[in-house]
Design a protein around this motif. Structure first.
Motif, PDB file in Angstrom:
ATOM      1  N   MET A   1       6.753 -23.717 -17.262  1.00 15.74           N
ATOM      2  CA  MET A   1       7.487 -22.673 -16.553  1.00 15.74           C
ATOM      3  C   MET A   1       8.488 -22.030 -17.495  1.00 15.74           C
ATOM      4  SD  MET A   1       9.542 -22.979 -12.937  1.00 15.74           S
ATOM      5  CE  MET A   1       8.024 -23.227 -12.016  1.00 15.74           C
ATOM      6  N   LEU A   2       8.669 -20.718 -17.331  1.00 20.83           N
ATOM      7  CA  LEU A   2       9.552 -19.943 -18.202  1.00 20.83           C
ATOM      8  C   LEU A   2      10.810 -19.538 -17.439  1.00 20.83           C
ATOM      9  CD1 LEU A   2       9.945 -18.343 -20.923  1.00 20.83           C
ATOM     10  CD2 LEU A   2       8.828 -16.422 -19.765  1.00 20.83           C
ATOM     11  N   PRO A   3      11.943 -20.210 -17.645  1.00 19.43           N
ATOM     12  CA  PRO A   3      13.186 -19.782 -16.989  1.00 19.43           C
ATOM     13  C   PRO A   3      13.827 -18.552 -17.631  1.00 19.43           C
ATOM     14  CG  PRO A   3      13.205 -22.145 -17.433  1.00 19.43           C
ATOM     15  CD  PRO A   3      12.078 -21.558 -18.224  1.00 19.43           C
ATOM     16  N   SER A   4      13.679 -18.387 -18.958  1.00 21.18           N
ATOM     17  CA  SER A   4      14.328 -17.229 -19.576  1.00 21.18           C
ATOM     18  C   SER A   4      13.745 -16.952 -20.951  1.00 21.18           C
ATOM     19  CB  SER A   4      15.846 -17.426 -19.692  1.00 21.18           C
ATOM     20  OG  SER A   4      16.148 -18.465 -20.598  1.00 21.18           O
ATOM     21  N   PHE A   5      13.941 -15.707 -21.387  1.00 26.65           N
ATOM     22  CA  PHE A   5      13.490 -15.239 -22.693  1.00 26.65           C
ATOM     23  C   PHE A   5      14.553 -14.300 -23.241  1.00 26.65           C
ATOM     24  CE2 PHE A   5      11.289 -11.563 -24.793  1.00 26.65           C
ATOM     25  CZ  PHE A   5      11.035 -12.201 -25.999  1.00 26.65           C
ATOM     26  N   ARG A   6      14.868 -14.427 -24.531  1.00 26.35           N
ATOM     27  CA  ARG A   6      15.886 -13.588 -25.161  1.00 26.35           C
ATOM     28  C   ARG A   6      15.315 -12.966 -26.440  1.00 26.35           C
ATOM     29  NH1 ARG A   6      18.046 -17.749 -22.641  1.00 26.35           N
ATOM     30  NH2 ARG A   6      17.459 -19.208 -24.274  1.00 26.35           N
ATOM     31  N   VAL A   7      15.711 -11.731 -26.696  1.00 27.13           N
ATOM     32  CA  VAL A   7      15.196 -11.007 -27.851  1.00 27.13           C
ATOM     33  C   VAL A   7      16.264 -10.060 -28.365  1.00 27.13           C
ATOM     34  CG1 VAL A   7      14.161  -9.258 -26.329  1.00 27.13           C
ATOM     35  CG2 VAL A   7      13.351  -9.469 -28.678  1.00 27.13           C
ATOM     36  N   ALA A   8      16.259  -9.805 -29.677  1.00 28.28           N
ATOM     37  CA  ALA A   8      17.151  -8.823 -30.292  1.00 28.28           C
ATOM     38  C   ALA A   8      16.459  -8.224 -31.509  1.00 28.28           C
ATOM     39  CB  ALA A   8      18.479  -9.468 -30.704  1.00 28.28           C
ATOM     40  N   ASN A   9      16.810  -6.974 -31.801  1.00 26.87           N
ATOM     41  CA  ASN A   9      16.302  -6.259 -32.973  1.00 26.87           C
ATOM     42  C   ASN A   9      14.778  -6.240 -33.009  1.00 26.87           C
ATOM     43  OD1 ASN A   9      16.636  -4.679 -35.254  1.00 26.87           O
ATOM     44  ND2 ASN A   9      16.814  -6.417 -36.655  1.00 26.87           N
ATOM     45  N   HIS A  10      14.197  -5.804 -31.904  1.00 28.35           N
ATOM     46  CA  HIS A  10      12.740  -5.648 -31.821  1.00 28.35           C
ATOM     47  C   HIS A  10      12.438  -4.331 -31.128  1.00 28.35           C
ATOM     48  CE1 HIS A  10       8.516  -6.760 -31.513  1.00 28.35           C
ATOM     49  NE2 HIS A  10       8.543  -6.371 -30.245  1.00 28.35           N
ATOM     50  N   ARG A  11      11.778  -3.432 -31.841  1.00 23.73           N
ATOM     51  CA  ARG A  11      11.487  -2.105 -31.322  1.00 23.73           C
ATOM     52  C   ARG A  11      12.770  -1.440 -30.809  1.00 23.73           C
ATOM     53  NH1 ARG A  11       5.492  -1.468 -28.719  1.00 23.73           N
ATOM     54  NH2 ARG A  11       4.348  -1.765 -30.683  1.00 23.73           N
ATOM     55  N   SER A  12      12.799  -1.026 -29.543  1.00 17.13           N
ATOM     56  CA  SER A  12      13.990  -0.321 -29.049  1.00 17.13           C
ATOM     57  C   SER A  12      15.100  -1.274 -28.604  1.00 17.13           C
ATOM     58  CB  SER A  12      13.611   0.600 -27.879  1.00 17.13           C
ATOM     59  OG  SER A  12      13.143  -0.152 -26.779  1.00 17.13           O
TER      60      SER A  12
ATOM     61  N   ARG B   1      17.964  -3.433 -29.477  1.00 15.68           N
ATOM     62  CA  ARG B   1      18.849  -3.626 -30.635  1.00 15.68           C
ATOM     63  C   ARG B   1      19.682  -4.895 -30.481  1.00 15.68           C
ATOM     64  NH1 ARG B   1      21.063  -4.391 -34.889  1.00 15.68           N
ATOM     65  NH2 ARG B   1      22.373  -2.935 -36.057  1.00 15.68           N
ATOM     66  N   GLU B   2      20.493  -4.959 -29.432  1.00 14.44           N
ATOM     67  CA  GLU B   2      21.348  -6.117 -29.197  1.00 14.44           C
ATOM     68  C   GLU B   2      20.582  -7.154 -28.370  1.00 14.44           C
ATOM     69  OE1 GLU B   2      24.175  -6.396 -30.666  1.00 14.44           O
ATOM     70  OE2 GLU B   2      24.120  -4.345 -31.467  1.00 14.44           O
ATOM     71  N   GLU B   3      21.096  -8.384 -28.374  1.00 17.48           N
ATOM     72  CA  GLU B   3      20.412  -9.464 -27.648  1.00 17.48           C
ATOM     73  C   GLU B   3      20.281  -9.119 -26.161  1.00 17.48           C
ATOM     74  OE1 GLU B   3      21.112 -14.120 -26.446  1.00 17.48           O
ATOM     75  OE2 GLU B   3      21.750 -13.454 -28.439  1.00 17.48           O
ATOM     76  N   THR B   4      19.084  -9.222 -25.668  1.00 23.05           N
ATOM     77  CA  THR B   4      18.760  -8.914 -24.279  1.00 23.05           C
ATOM     78  C   THR B   4      18.031 -10.103 -23.672  1.00 23.05           C
ATOM     79  OG1 THR B   4      18.610  -6.542 -24.688  1.00 23.05           O
ATOM     80  CG2 THR B   4      17.436  -7.375 -22.772  1.00 23.05           C
ATOM     81  N   GLU B   5      18.405 -10.447 -22.467  1.00 22.59           N
ATOM     82  CA  GLU B   5      17.789 -11.603 -21.806  1.00 22.59           C
ATOM     83  C   GLU B   5      16.993 -11.171 -20.580  1.00 22.59           C
ATOM     84  OE1 GLU B   5      18.928 -16.047 -20.117  1.00 22.59           O
ATOM     85  OE2 GLU B   5      20.443 -14.469 -20.026  1.00 22.59           O
ATOM     86  N   LEU B   6      15.788 -11.716 -20.470  1.00 24.35           N
ATOM     87  CA  LEU B   6      15.001 -11.614 -19.249  1.00 24.35           C
ATOM     88  C   LEU B   6      15.067 -12.980 -18.583  1.00 24.35           C
ATOM     89  CD1 LEU B   6      13.017 -10.186 -17.330  1.00 24.35           C
ATOM     90  CD2 LEU B   6      11.161 -11.022 -18.800  1.00 24.35           C
ATOM     91  N   SER B   7      15.860 -13.078 -17.528  1.00 24.84           N
ATOM     92  CA  SER B   7      16.048 -14.354 -16.832  1.00 24.84           C
ATOM     93  C   SER B   7      15.130 -14.418 -15.614  1.00 24.84           C
ATOM     94  CB  SER B   7      17.499 -14.509 -16.391  1.00 24.84           C
ATOM     95  OG  SER B   7      17.635 -15.685 -15.606  1.00 24.84           O
ATOM     96  N   LEU B   8      14.462 -15.559 -15.455  1.00 24.40           N
ATOM     97  CA  LEU B   8      13.648 -15.822 -14.276  1.00 24.40           C
ATOM     98  C   LEU B   8      14.262 -16.936 -13.430  1.00 24.40           C
ATOM     99  CD1 LEU B   8      11.505 -14.836 -16.674  1.00 24.40           C
ATOM    100  CD2 LEU B   8       9.910 -15.177 -14.800  1.00 24.40           C
ATOM    101  N   VAL B   9      15.558 -17.139 -13.606  1.00 20.56           N
ATOM    102  CA  VAL B   9      16.285 -18.109 -12.779  1.00 20.56           C
ATOM    103  C   VAL B   9      16.742 -17.412 -11.507  1.00 20.56           C
ATOM    104  CG1 VAL B   9      18.317 -19.603 -12.650  1.00 20.56           C
ATOM    105  CG2 VAL B   9      17.007 -19.433 -14.789  1.00 20.56           C
ATOM    106  N   ALA B  10      16.460 -18.015 -10.365  1.00 19.31           N
ATOM    107  CA  ALA B  10      16.821 -17.412  -9.084  1.00 19.31           C
ATOM    108  C   ALA B  10      18.334 -17.425  -8.896  1.00 19.31           C
ATOM    109  CB  ALA B  10      16.145 -18.169  -7.947  1.00 19.31           C
ATOM    110  N   THR B  11      18.833 -16.450  -8.160  1.00 18.64           N
ATOM    111  CA  THR B  11      20.251 -16.364  -7.842  1.00 18.64           C
ATOM    112  C   THR B  11      20.480 -16.672  -6.372  1.00 18.64           C
ATOM    113  OG1 THR B  11      20.262 -14.034  -7.170  1.00 18.64           O
ATOM    114  CG2 THR B  11      20.366 -14.496  -9.540  1.00 18.64           C
TER     115      THR B  11
END
Length: 426
Positions: free
Chosen positions: A1-12, A14-24
């Motif tokens: 299971m994937l709770p979250s993914f983070r990426v920076a400096n890839h294509r458009s 620039r700064e660290e961006t998180e895709l969170s799949l943790v429920a709120t």
């Protein structure tokens, strides 16, 4: 299971961006218990997340970054026949970004015990500058390895193993890891059991579906699965039932007794169902739907994450809503598998067509700022989202952002002015 993914400096991005799949706390009924906890509280994960945004907002680049990891970990940039270095794509609109590393990191919950792992790496154009794997088998972090390249002449980088969590032979993996290769991949190739589970997740549990270009490949893969002697019969029954339920005029599917080719059976007005030539007589929409079903059922059967770019390009809103509901149904998706998709289709936010299959915390908006940098945020952060909001209307009216900044008829007026100018100078 994937709770979250983070990426920076890839294509458009620039700064660290998180895709969170943790429920709120705003989740109403779709989240799944994971068995994991954070700060003493149970963690639930979302089976589905939809990313909205205007054209060129960067929403597809989030999935592209995950696909980059998906190909990098199994391959480990190891094809010696291609150009030396790492084929990354740093942010192109700032010169300094070309000199900075890119950043990719996932949080995973693996195994029956849902053990948490954090794995990531930072590549430059020439080599892997940093790489790490941390595990939480008892809820507390264990650093299994940290890698860092401090000097230009530092070939493989400096490796640290500060604890006893990573079992097995390490020295051979270190000496076998080239500057552009990933330690995780080399270790799994050398049969290190501690690294195999994380490596296997990238190999077996990420399934990208792009918008159109890979339809022939996915079609042939699906047809191959349907003819498998062990599992083909059950898959034929499941795949045959869905187009029939979707009212595509298809009564089921069969195998040609002579060629073994899969054929879709179409209802007729006054006789038995009739098979059509798949490539020459079936519509492009049927091709896209059929090609989608193979990966869909594979992920539902085996678990994993289905990455779908532009879900609305191949599926009617009602069909797309049913796919979302498949992932959110406990019986249809017992693993549970996860679906991450991009779309422009506001009807999936309900209630006009699709009866709102997505909860408030399952919607993300991709926005691009004035310098061309993409950012990702939940609609709950963009503006307070009440349970009874008409989110479809609010999305279309731009309350969450992520829509083109155009006044009605603006493009037509601009084209008319250009045409008038051309006629005046003719």
């Amino acid at each position: 299971m994937l709770p979250s993914f983070r990426v920076a400096n890839h294509r458009s991005i620039r700064e660290e961006t998180e895709l969170s799949l943790v429920a709120t706390e705003l989740n109403e009924h779709t989240a799944r218990e994971t068995g994991a906890s954070a700060e003493g509280r149970p963690v639930s994960a979302l089976p589905t997340v939809g990313i909205y945004g205007a054209n060129a907002s960067g929403k597809s680049n989030v999935l592209h970054a995950l696909r980059f990891m998906h190909s990098a970990v199994p391959d480990s940039f190891a094809d010696r026949s291609r150009k030396a270095g790492i084929p990354r794509e740093p942010f192109a609109l700032a010169a300094e970004a070309q000199e900075e590393t890119s950043f990719f990191e996932v949080d995973l919950l693996l195994g029956k015990d849902r053990v948490r792992y954090t794995y990531g790496f930072e590549p430059s154009d020439e080599r892997v500058e940093a790489e790490w794997l941390h595990a939480y088998p008892s809820g507390r972090r264990q650093i299994w390895f940290d890698r860092e390249a401090d000097r230009p002449d530092d070939e493989g980088g400096e490796f640290r193993f500060p604890g006893t969590g990573l079992k097995g032979q390490k020295d051979l993996i270190v000496t076998s890891t080239r500057p552009e290769a990933l330690f995780l991949t080399v270790g799994a190739t050398l049969d290190n059991p501690s690294l195999a589970a994380v490596h296997r997740w990238f190999v077996d549990n990420l399934w990208p579906v792009t918008s159109g270009g890979d339809v022939p490949h996915r079609t042939e893969w699906t047809r191959g699965k349907l003819t498998d002697r062990k599992s083909g019969a059950a898959l034929r029954e499941r795949i045959g039932a869905l187009p029939a339920a979707a009212d595509l005029g298809i009564a089921g599917l069969t195998l040609d007794p002579e060629s073994g080719e899969v054929q879709l059976l179409h209802r007729t007005a006054d006789g038995p169902p009739q098979a059509l030539d798949f490539w020459n007589q079936e519509s492009p929409g049927t091709h896209a739907w059929f090609a989608f079903l193979g990966p869909l059922f594979h992920v539902l059967d085996k678990g994993g994450v289905l990455l779908v770019d532009e879900l609305d390009s191949s599926l009617h809103p009602i069909l797309a809503a049913e796919v979302i509901r498949l992932f959110q149904d406990h019986e249809a998706n017992p693993r549970p598998a996860q679906l991450i998709f991009t779309t422009h289709d506001a009807t999936l936010l309900g209630p006009s067509v699709a009866d709102r299959p997505l909860d408030r915390d399952q919607v993300r908006i991709a926005l691009k700022n004035a310098t061309g940098e993409s950012q990702l945020s939940p609609i709950t952060a963009a503006r307070k989202a009440r349970r009874d909001d008409n989110r479809e209307r609010r999305c279309l009216h731009g309350h969450y952002g992520g829509i083109p900044r155009l006044t009605s008829g603006e493009i037509a007026r601009q084209i008319a002015l250009i045409e008038e100018g051309l006629r005046a100078t003719a």
